[in-house]
Each structure stands twice: as C-alpha cells, then as structure tokens.
Design an enzyme around this catalytic site. Structure first.
Site, short mmCIF file in Angstrom:
data_model
loop_
_atom_site.label_atom_id
_atom_site.label_comp_id
_atom_site.label_asym_id
_atom_site.label_seq_id
_atom_site.Cartn_x
_atom_site.Cartn_y
_atom_site.Cartn_z
N HIS A 64 0.70 -1.46 -0.24
CA HIS A 64 -0.24 0.13 0.35
C HIS A 64 1.12 1.50 -0.02
O HIS A 64 1.16 1.70 1.61
CB HIS A 64 -1.02 -0.04 1.03
CG HIS A 64 -1.73 1.21 1.34
ND1 HIS A 64 -3.14 0.74 2.00
CD2 HIS A 64 -1.63 2.37 0.44
CE1 HIS A 64 -3.74 1.92 1.49
NE2 HIS A 64 -2.68 2.87 1.05
N HIS A 100 1.45 5.25 -2.23
CA HIS A 100 1.11 6.31 -3.05
C HIS A 100 2.05 6.78 -4.09
O HIS A 100 3.53 7.48 -2.95
CB HIS A 100 -0.27 7.13 -2.60
CG HIS A 100 -1.02 6.49 -1.41
ND1 HIS A 100 -2.05 6.43 -2.24
CD2 HIS A 100 -1.56 5.92 -0.33
CE1 HIS A 100 -3.16 5.74 -1.81
NE2 HIS A 100 -2.86 5.66 -0.16
N ASP A 133 -9.19 3.21 -2.59
CA ASP A 133 -8.48 3.57 -1.03
C ASP A 133 -8.57 5.22 -1.91
O ASP A 133 -8.30 5.39 -3.41
CB ASP A 133 -7.05 2.93 -1.02
CG ASP A 133 -6.83 3.78 -0.45
OD1 ASP A 133 -7.02 3.94 0.53
OD2 ASP A 133 -4.97 4.32 -0.30
N HIS A 192 -5.36 -0.40 6.27
CA HIS A 192 -4.60 0.66 7.20
C HIS A 192 -5.41 0.67 8.64
O HIS A 192 -6.33 1.24 8.96
CB HIS A 192 -4.81 1.82 6.75
CG HIS A 192 -5.71 2.26 5.52
ND1 HIS A 192 -6.62 2.25 5.73
CD2 HIS A 192 -4.98 2.90 4.55
CE1 HIS A 192 -7.45 2.99 5.14
NE2 HIS A 192 -6.19 3.56 3.99
N ASN A 250 -5.91 9.62 7.36
CA ASN A 250 -6.55 8.91 7.25
C ASN A 250 -7.01 7.54 6.62
O ASN A 250 -6.26 7.38 5.66
CB ASN A 250 -7.20 10.00 6.28
CG ASN A 250 -8.96 9.45 6.38
OD1 ASN A 250 -9.50 8.62 7.46
ND2 ASN A 250 -9.18 9.54 5.02
N ASP A 268 1.48 3.07 3.51
CA ASP A 268 0.68 4.04 2.89
C ASP A 268 1.27 4.84 2.69
O ASP A 268 0.80 7.06 3.31
CB ASP A 268 -0.77 3.65 4.08
CG ASP A 268 -1.88 5.52 4.14
OD1 ASP A 268 -2.24 4.89 2.51
OD2 ASP A 268 -2.67 5.44 4.92
N HIS A 321 3.93 13.88 0.35
CA HIS A 321 2.88 15.53 -0.06
C HIS A 321 4.21 16.68 0.29
O HIS A 321 5.04 16.48 0.93
CB HIS A 321 1.74 16.21 1.06
CG HIS A 321 0.52 14.79 0.65
ND1 HIS A 321 -0.01 15.37 0.22
CD2 HIS A 321 0.03 14.32 1.43
CE1 HIS A 321 -0.77 14.60 -0.28
NE2 HIS A 321 -1.07 14.00 1.34
#
Lengths: 311, 437
Positions: free
Chosen positions: B75, B77, B166, B246, B292, B319, B323
């Site tokens: 998982h 991003h 997700d 998660h 989250n 996860d 950013h």
C-alpha cells in the site's frame, strides 16, 4: 516575566497564580479607563499587529482600543484583500509581517492551532484572539474578571455554560480558566452540540436546562450559529429556544441575583430573550468594558516591558 | 532544511557477487543460517562456504549483518502521474529500496486515475528499469466515481494484482457488491478503505478527548468499523476476497477476527504509525500527524499490536502518502491527509517491537515479507539456490535518527522526524540491480 509563557495561546494549564496576576494588572488598567485621559505611555515604541483571518468586530475593536490606550503602534491586517487570497501560505504572510519587526501579534483564525503554529515560527509574542473551536483566552479572562468584580471572589461559584459547546472556543477557554480558579463549571446544550469525553475536563453535563439552571450563580449563554440548524444539528430555532433558550419565564424561576453573561453578538429571542439581555441581572456590557482592561493587561504582561506599573 | 536531497544511486550488477560471512534468513526453517551466497545475473547460484580470495567477482563482506528476502509494501501512493512534485515512480521506488522494500503496490488514486489498461501499462513501464518490483492496483470503478465498474479484466491482463477504492472510499454498497462479485472472477482481492463518509463528516482527527480539547472536528471509530462490517458482509455474501487497508481501531480488529473465524476470505494490514502513535501527538497541531484513518487512542494501539502478534493482522503496509512541504506545513484542518512511511517502517518495527521482544523475527518476516505476497499470489523471494536474488542486507544494531534531509522520497512529511531508530538497510539486490547506502 510575570507569566510563565511569553505567548497567550490558551488557558489550558494556566495556574491560579498567573490568572491572579492578570486580574490584578487589569485592575490597574481598569482604573486608567475611568480617568478623563484614558491613555498611558506603557507600550510606547512597541508594535502590535492585529492579524484577523476571520471576521470580527468586537474582539478586534477591543484589542485595538487596548493597544492604543497603551500607546503601542498598531497595524491591522485582515485576510480579505490581502495576500492570503492570492494563494500565499500563512507562513509566508506572517514571516513577511514579522520581517517588519513586530513585537506582539494578535491573531484570530478559523483553524485551531494557528496561534501555536505562529509561536513556533515567529519571534514576536503571540496572543490568541480565537482559533476555530479551540480557545479564546482573552474572552474567558474578561468573563472571569467580570465575575470577580461582581462577586468579589471566584472560588466555588456555580457557573452554567449553555449552548453550542462543540463549536465554542469561549466554552473551552472558560472551562480551563474557571476550573483553575476553583469555579464549579457545568454545561448544558443539545447532545448533538456536546463534544465527546468532556467530563474528563472536570465539568458536569446537563441536557435539561430547567434542571441545570436551578442552583447556579451565573449563566453564561453562548451564541448559537443559526446555520447549524441547516446542518441537521438541531430540529428548529423554535425548539432550540424552548429547550435551551434563556427566556423571561426561565429567569423568573431563578434566584434574584443570578448573573447572565453572553460573549456577543446575541441572537435575541433565540438563545437569550431580549428582556433578559437588558435586565439588571445581565452584565453583558460590563463584559465589553472589562474586555479592554483585560486585553491591556495581557498586552502589557507579554510585551516584555519591565517597568513597574505606576501610572 | 536542505535543498539538495540525498541522491539515490543503483546500478546493474555486471559481475557476480559473493556475500560473505553474514547470515541469511531461511524461510523453510524460519531462522538465520550462517552461510555465504553467490549471485550471478540476478540469480542465487550457490549457498555455502566459499573462499573470497579466489572468487571472480565482487566480494561483499557482511560480518555482523543479516540478509532478508526483500520486504513488500502492498500500500503506497506514488503520485505519478499527476503530482510528480510530491513523488514520482522513480523517487518512490528509491524510498522503497532505501527502506528495504523490493516490492510495492502503488494505489490507483493518481491523476488521471489508474482505471484502465493503458494506465496500468504506463505504471508498469515506468517501473521496468527501477530496482523495485512494481505491482499496480487498479481502481474499482471508473475514475473512482462509484458509477461504473472499471475494465478489471483488461487491467488484470495488463498486470494489476488487486483493485481498490483507496482515497475515495466506496459508500454505495450496491456498487461495492457488484465490484466484489466482478473482481472475484479474477481471484484477486478488493482492497477497501473503510470509512463511512457520513459518519466521518469532514473530521480531521480521531474523535475523542483530544479532538474535544483541540477544537478539531473528529473522525469516529465507528466511521471505520461500520464500513469494515459492511465490506466484510459483502465479501462473505459474494464469496470474494477482501483486504482491509490500514486498520486503525480496536473494534475493527475484533470484527476482522470474528470474520476470519467464520471463514470469510478477509485479510488486513496496519501501518507502522498506527502501531506506535496516538491522537495525543496532535496536541502540537503538527500536520505530519494528520492521516486518514487518523491516529487513535492507546487502547487501539495496544489492540493493533496484539493483532499483529497473534495473526489477525496479516501484514504491515506503510500507506506511504507523500505531500509537498507547502501543502503540509499548513493549518492542521486544511492540510492534506497522509504521511510518508517507506524509509522508516523497518526501523520502527525493529526499534519498537523486535528489540523489545514484542515481535519475533519469524513473525516479522511473515508480516513484511511472506504474507503480502501470499495475499496477492506473488512469488515469495526465498533465499535458495536458483531463485531470483531479491534480498536486503541489514545491520540490525545500527542506530540512526530520522532526518527528512536524508530521505530519498521527494517529500518529507514523516511523523517520525527526530525519532531514534535502530536497523539500517545497507544493500538491496533485486532485478539484477544493486543499491548501496
């Protein structure tokens, strides 16, 4: 420095001794405000910026007046028409302002934590003038100061705060400050506007106003944002008033010397009947007057000005 | 804060390697074995005792270090395409390798969304020359809009190993049922982000004592738990495989435990931050603690740790959600959700669980190496003769402090900055490529 912190972020963790220092300092400034010439040179040469990222009338005016009465140089900044709307971050905006050598920053912002954030990146002393639903320390200070003036003491007073507790920075700051001063604090409001695990803060919670107000010395009424009804948090203004409004009828059942407070602006006929707001039990206008003295005290105490107060 | 980031360098392995005088983790015996390993052209040629002086190739002396099969994070991003300023496939892969992960599953909530075979091919193509194996996850619905099922057969043929909602949790249960039914044809799991949006209702942190104290809108435990129940019931009804992303609350662990006992095909993951941090961290209003699902209470952390020990939690996934600092260093309620995790995961598990005897090495290997690959039916990179060399060399007792300046990730939004950890990934070998710290 008479206070532990050089910032006033909130009343959480503030000691009774510190609160007493603020109140005693406010006594001196309150006397100044009774004089024909209401200005002292205490903060001459100090620069204060009022950063208002959220609309405010009375708090902003009260701070501005306090600053001018202390002879500080003041700058006003409000977010409309400034760089915030041009995509600049808060950090950039505030650093730019600080580059202009500011001593004190008074900040109002809709996001909780903004004053704490500023205190970490700026050298100036920060005064929180309300951060979202977090704290509004000077409001709570002036509320307590007004009660101290009215009763001559704070300890063991029974205070009931009524209304939208969930969204209220005034409630939270008062809970912290009042419990420090030994005030017995209770809360009353719709369950949908009561945040979770509040009882851990040492307060009693009621949902039945008639039961809650019975033996109280003070009723602090909070403003209800009418738009909360549209978000489904209570069924109607009518029902809110019936259940949680401080009406004439309710007041008549209370002891004669019960004190009514409201931080303003009032929704007359909703959370507070007009008759009650204007009656002899109401100290709403004293709160406003004391607001200036309290803010003068806070500005002075955080300014780092060492001279003793013989003014 | 440094502007120049640490540069990630990896290279093809032109010569054979002899990994000498260390020990490796053997999956068959679930224990360390003291032996040397010879690797050539990306294949484990031999395991035993070899003379370094006569070896024709490069000798890696790893006295006091250990070799594990490469870790897997199912998982992550990576923000490519769309937000390459936050992370690219390359920078994300560097962060993964820096953290010991040789396999990762990028989630489909990019811009555009990975909801068709062309997008899947783009991701696979981007990952081809990297040191990490990239196993893309496809979106369950077109554009994650919850209106039409994505072309899952096409994406499956192009290489997805799961589908997921997700980033944009599917709250239309009829749609979720159809997605699970359709996906079950390919025998791959549906990875679900469990959150009822009406219950979480704009919240930014766990709803409880600290949200009350801080005046921040809360995300209740039940907003997750209710969605876990719903998704498990749909999976049970349709006979589909569901993987709960998660997991953050004690209640979710209990619900998953019961479902597993009933024989529902459910697996789940937990992040390193949910295993170690609580909502109290948010007292600082630092948006690096905003993600989250949110950080929960001590009781939740305790239940998650127990779930990790006793097998209810199948795998640790980070996860990893990069950013930019400009977006993250913002008012808490306005900052985006998400924290990075690839480069700190191993150090956290090692420092807080393995070193404290809460987690055995064998259990750790199941959680981070074996189980994610089992869930996704991928080859498990055992350290055995003639298998592909997919391994990491770790110095378990090396102490280090998390410093965002040293991240390979293009972003720096870690909640662990300044935390002292132990265990450093020193070398990664995969796809006939090698990385040295």
């Amino acid at each position: 420095m008479p206070l532990k912190s050089r910032h006033l972020i909130g009343l959480e963790g503030i000691s009774k001794e510190e609160l007493e220092i603020i109140f005693k300092t406010a006594d001196i400034f309150k006397e100044v405000l009774q004089r024909p010439i209401k200005k002292v040179p205490t903060l001459t040469g100090k620069t204060v910026v009022n950063l208002f990222f959220e609309p405010s009338t009375r708090t902003r005016i009260s701070f501005e007046l306090a600053e001018r009465r202390l002879s500080a140089d003041t700058i006003n900044f409000s977010s409309s028409g400034s760089s915030i709307s041009k995509g600049e971050t808060l950090k950039d905006t505030v650093r730019n302002i600080e580059a202009m050598k500011i001593d004190l920053v008074v900040v109002r912002h809709s996001s909780p934590g903004t004053p704490l954030f500023l205190s970490k990146i700026l050298n100036a002393s920060i005064i929180n003038a309300g951060d979202g639903a977090h704290e509004h320390p000077t409001q709570a200070l002036l509320d307590m100061y007004s009660l101290r003036e009215k009763f001559g003491r704070l300890e063991k007073l029974k205070v009931l705060i009524v209304g939208d507790i969930s969204h209220s920075r005034v409630a939270l700051s008062n809970i912290y400050g009042m419990t420090s001063m030994g005030i017995n604090v209770s809360l009353c409001g719709p369950a949908t506007l009561m945040p979770r695990e509040l009882d851990k803060l040492g307060v009693k919670i009621y949902y039945n106003l008639d039961e809650a107000i019975k033996d109280k010395d003070v009723i602090l009424v909070l403003r209800i944002q009418l738009e909360r009804q549209k978000k489904g948090l209570f069924p109607s203004i009518r029902e809110y008033r019936n259940c949680f409004g401080i009406t004439k009828e309710r007041l008549q059942k209370l002891k004669d010397d019960v004190v009514i407070m409201h931080p303003g602006p009032i929704n007359r006929g909703v959370e507070l009947d007009g008759d009650v707001a204007d009656c002899k039990n109401s100290i709403i206008l004293e709160q406003v007057e004391n607001g200036v003295a309290i803010r003068m005290a806070v500005l002075y105490l955080l300014s780092g000005v060492e001279s003793s107060l013989t003014i | 804060m440094g502007i120049y980031r640490k540069k990630f360098e990896f290279s093809e392995c032109p010569k054979p390697y002899l990994i000498k005088d260390g020990k490796y983790f053997d999956l068959k015996t679930s224990d360390f074995v003291e032996a040397d390993i010879i690797i050539d052209k990306g294949i484990i040629k031999d395991i035993g005792r070899f003379n370094g002086d006569s070896f024709k190739g490069r000798v890696l002396d790893i006295v006091g270090k250990v070799v594990f099969p490469g870790f897997m994070d199912m998982h992550v991003h990576f923000r490519e395409p769309g937000r390459e300023d936050k992370e690219t496939m390359a920078s994300g892969s560097f962060a993964a390798a820096g953290g010991g992960f040789t396999s990762v599953c990028p989630m489909p909530n990019t811009d555009p969304i990975i909801d068709n075979q062309e997008m899947v091919k783009f991701i696979i193509d981007k990952g081809k020359d990297l040191i990490t194996d990239i196993f893309p996850v496809g979106a369950i619905s077109k554009g994650l809009k919850g209106k039409e099922i994505s072309e899952i057969a096409d994406m499956f043929n192009a290489g997805i190993i799961a589908v997921s909602d997700d980033g944009v949790p599917e709250n239309n249960l009829g749609m979720m049922q159809r997605c699970m039914e359709y996906t079950s044809m390919f025998d791959i799991p549906v990875i679900v982000h469990c959150e009822d949006k009406h219950l979480s209702n704009g919240g930014v942190m766990h709803e409880g004592y600290y949200s009350t104290k801080l005046g921040l809108p809360g995300i209740s435990s039940i907003s997750e738990e209710i969605a876990v129940v719903r998704n498990i019931m749909i999976a049970e009804y349709t006979g589909s495989k569901v993987h709960i992303c998660h997991v953050s609350t004690a209640g979710s662990v209990e619900i998953i435990k019961n479902a597993k006992e009933r024989g529902v095909k459910v697996t789940c993951e937990v992040t390193p931050h949910h295993l170690t941090l609580t909502d109290k961290c948010i007292e600082t209003f630092d948006p690096n603690f905003k993600m989250n699902p949110p950080l929960r209470t001590e009781k939740d952390v305790e239940t998650l740790v127990n779930g990790m020990k006793n097998g209810i939690i199948d795998t640790i996934a980070t996860d990893h959600a990069p950013h930019t600092i400009d977006e993250k260093e913002f008012e808490f309620d306005r900052a985006p959700f998400g924290v990075t995790g690839l480069e700190t995961a191993f150090g956290i598990l090692n420092e807080f669980f393995i070193n404290k005897d809460i987690l055995s090495i064998g259990k750790f290997v199941e959680l981070l190496i074996v189980n994610p690959r089992k869930i996704l039916k991928l080859d498990i990179p055992e350290i055995t003769k003639n298998k592909k060399a997919n391994m990491v060399i770790v110095q378990l007792d090396k102490e280090w402090t998390v410093d965002a300046d040293n991240f390979y990730s293009a972003s720096r939004n870690s909640p662990f900055i300044g935390t002292k950890l132990t265990g450093e990934i020193q070398t990664v070998l995969n796809k006939n490529k090698v990385y040295f710290r």
